[in-house]
Design an enzyme around this catalytic site. Structure first.
Site, short mmCIF file in Angstrom:
data_model
loop_
_atom_site.label_atom_id
_atom_site.label_comp_id
_atom_site.label_asym_id
_atom_site.label_seq_id
_atom_site.Cartn_x
_atom_site.Cartn_y
_atom_site.Cartn_z
N ASP A 1 38.35 48.81 49.14
CA ASP A 1 38.59 47.58 49.59
C ASP A 1 37.86 46.19 50.44
O ASP A 1 38.92 47.29 51.33
CB ASP A 1 39.53 46.89 49.12
CG ASP A 1 40.20 46.25 48.32
OD1 ASP A 1 39.52 45.41 48.42
OD2 ASP A 1 41.54 45.82 47.47
N ARG B 1 29.34 39.57 27.02
CA ARG B 1 30.25 40.70 27.32
C ARG B 1 29.37 42.10 28.17
O ARG B 1 30.03 42.86 28.73
CB ARG B 1 31.12 41.24 26.47
CG ARG B 1 32.25 42.77 26.87
CD ARG B 1 33.18 42.35 26.11
NE ARG B 1 33.59 42.50 24.72
CZ ARG B 1 32.97 43.92 23.86
NH1 ARG B 1 32.01 44.46 24.21
NH2 ARG B 1 32.88 43.33 22.12
N LYS C 1 39.58 36.09 46.94
CA LYS C 1 39.60 35.45 48.11
C LYS C 1 38.31 35.16 48.80
O LYS C 1 38.25 33.65 48.49
CB LYS C 1 40.12 36.63 49.08
CG LYS C 1 41.63 37.17 47.77
CD LYS C 1 42.63 36.82 47.39
CE LYS C 1 43.53 37.91 46.79
NZ LYS C 1 43.68 39.02 46.08
N TYR D 1 47.37 47.56 48.48
CA TYR D 1 47.19 46.23 47.99
C TYR D 1 48.65 46.38 46.92
O TYR D 1 48.20 47.72 46.59
CB TYR D 1 46.15 45.66 47.82
CG TYR D 1 45.98 44.09 46.97
CD1 TYR D 1 46.37 43.03 47.28
CD2 TYR D 1 46.31 44.11 45.32
CE1 TYR D 1 47.02 41.79 46.67
CE2 TYR D 1 46.63 42.83 44.24
CZ TYR D 1 46.87 41.88 45.58
OH TYR D 1 47.47 40.60 44.11
#
Ligand SMILES: *Cc1c(COP(=O)(O)O)cnc(C)c1O
Length: 396
Positions: free
Chosen positions: A187, A55, A212, A113
């Site tokens: 973004d 992690r 994406k 978004y």
């Protein structure tokens, strides 16, 4: 020691490699073994470099993050650090929790978004972070707000934005923000660093949904934060990622790396196909309008031309027959797939009014240009003649 059969089964093997692997290995390990207690302490305290627990970091993940940082800064002389996250959404939430506190304000646009708008209003706002949405094209308004509202700590932009492809002038906003000590976050999911480098235009941070274009093959969900402030990236933001548990997993990182190798080839084809489809659609009788920043008729054409290398693979359009004709068309395509994602190698269609923008009140959605009949296309890298033939038969 001569272990029993059972112990032999349980035992870990040493990495047997003698020559370096050509391709980045996938380190599927949740922790890293120390040679001694002292070495473990030195790595935990940061006295020597090394890995501890998955992690906190993993060699596969870090190699891919470093590659994305190199792409976002390529040719600029800027130094940046990157952290891979479990999704595009967790890149945004991790960054926001890392650099903002109660009482701070995020200045942003209305056409983000959908998930980002919901994160801001449904998760961050109840924690005491204020959200102010304005028209970022009105620089006088932006400057006035930045000057008068000292709680504004972050300007958050997305360009080109979904699904009308409206663009924000990145340099104009970032330079203004910088003069008021406000950080700018972009973004860059739709453009990718191949088409646009917000850090070079003055932004402090870039986030991506790597789901994406960066991965490009539709087989992983992940995100990335790229930042110029190395101490904040390696300090507070990494701390939030580690403690909120928003880390990416090694397999997704490995898939992203595979995808990144063809990013320029894919983007060139996406851009070329999208421009050809946009031009074809805009001459078709049944089409009322087309949103593509590469068309000189698009309201953001000049801004896009200034800050992007080409105009991307996303477009949207509406048929003269409106909603009914749009739905008929989407249900009749054979090659194009109806799927709520974008940036994959194949052509994808989405109906914003009933899918991505379902939770946005109709009057707000329509005011933002997202009309009932609007169809969004993530133009793939197939032969453009086949894409056009499919859409043509579906329209007609
Ligand atoms: C998909 C997307 C996100 C969210 O990313 P996930 O990987 O789905 O969490 C954020 N911004 C943009 C522009 C997107 O397209």
């Amino acid at each position: 020691m001569n272990p029993s059969f059972d112990t032999l089964c349980v035992g870990e093997v040493n990495d047997p490699h003698t020559t370096a692997p050509h391709i980045l290995p996938l380190y599927l390990t949740s922790s890293f073994a120390f040679e001694s207690v002292e070495q473990g302490e030195d790595i935990f305290t940061g006295k020597t470099s090394g890995h501890v627990y998955g992690r906190y970091g993993n060699p596969t993940i870090e190699a891919v993050a470093a590659k994305i940082a190199a792409l976002e800064t390529h040719g600029t002389g800027i130094e940046a650090a990157a952290l891979l996250t479990s999704s595009g959404m967790s890149a945004i939430s991790t960054l926001a929790l890392g650099v903002l506190t109660q009482g701070d304000t995020i200045l942003t646009q209305t056409n983000l978004y959908g998930g980002t708008t919901e994160l801001f209003f449904k998760v961050l706002q109840p924690l005491g972070i204020k959200i102010q949405t304005i028209d970022l094209a009105d620089l006088t308004l932006v400057e006035g707000l930045m000057r008068s509202d000292l709680s504004i700590k972050m300007c958050y932009i997305e360009t080109p934005a979904n699904p009308t492809l409206a663009c924000v002038d990145i340099a104009a906003i970032a330079i203004l923000a910088q003069s008021f000590g406000i950080i700018t976050v972009a973004d860059n999911t739709f453009a990718t660093p191949y088409l646009q480098q917000p850090l070079a235009l003055g932004c402090d941070y870039v986030i991506h949904s790597t789901t994406k274009y960066l991965n490009g093959h539709g087989n992983s969900i992940a995100g990335v934060i790229v930042g110029k402030h190395l101490d904040v990236m390696r300090g507070r933001i990494w701390q939030v990622l580690k403690l909120a548990g928003t880390n990416a997993n090694p397999f997704d990182a490995w898939l992203i790396h595979n995808g990144l190798k063809t990013l320029p080839l894919r983007m060139r084809q996406h851009c070329q196909n999208a421009l050809m489809l946009a031009e074809w659609l805009s001459t078709h009788q049944a089409v009322s309008h087309v949103n593509y920043p590469g068309l000189s008729t698009h309201p953001s054409h000049n801004i896009a031309q200034k800050q992007m290398r080409a105009f991307g693979g996303m477009l949207s359009f509406e048929l003269r027959g409106g909603l009914a004709a749009g739905i008929r068309m989407m249900n009749t395509t054979k090659l194009c797939t109806l799927a709520p994602t974008l940036g994959d190698v194949d052509t994808l269609l989405l109906h914003p009014a009933t899918q991505s923008h379902l939770n946005i009140p109709a009057h707000i959605r329509i005011a933002a240009g997202i009309t009932d009949g609007l169809i969004r296309v993530s133009v793939g890298i197939e032969d453009i003649a086949d894409i056009i033939a499919d859409i043509k038969q579906a329209i007609e």
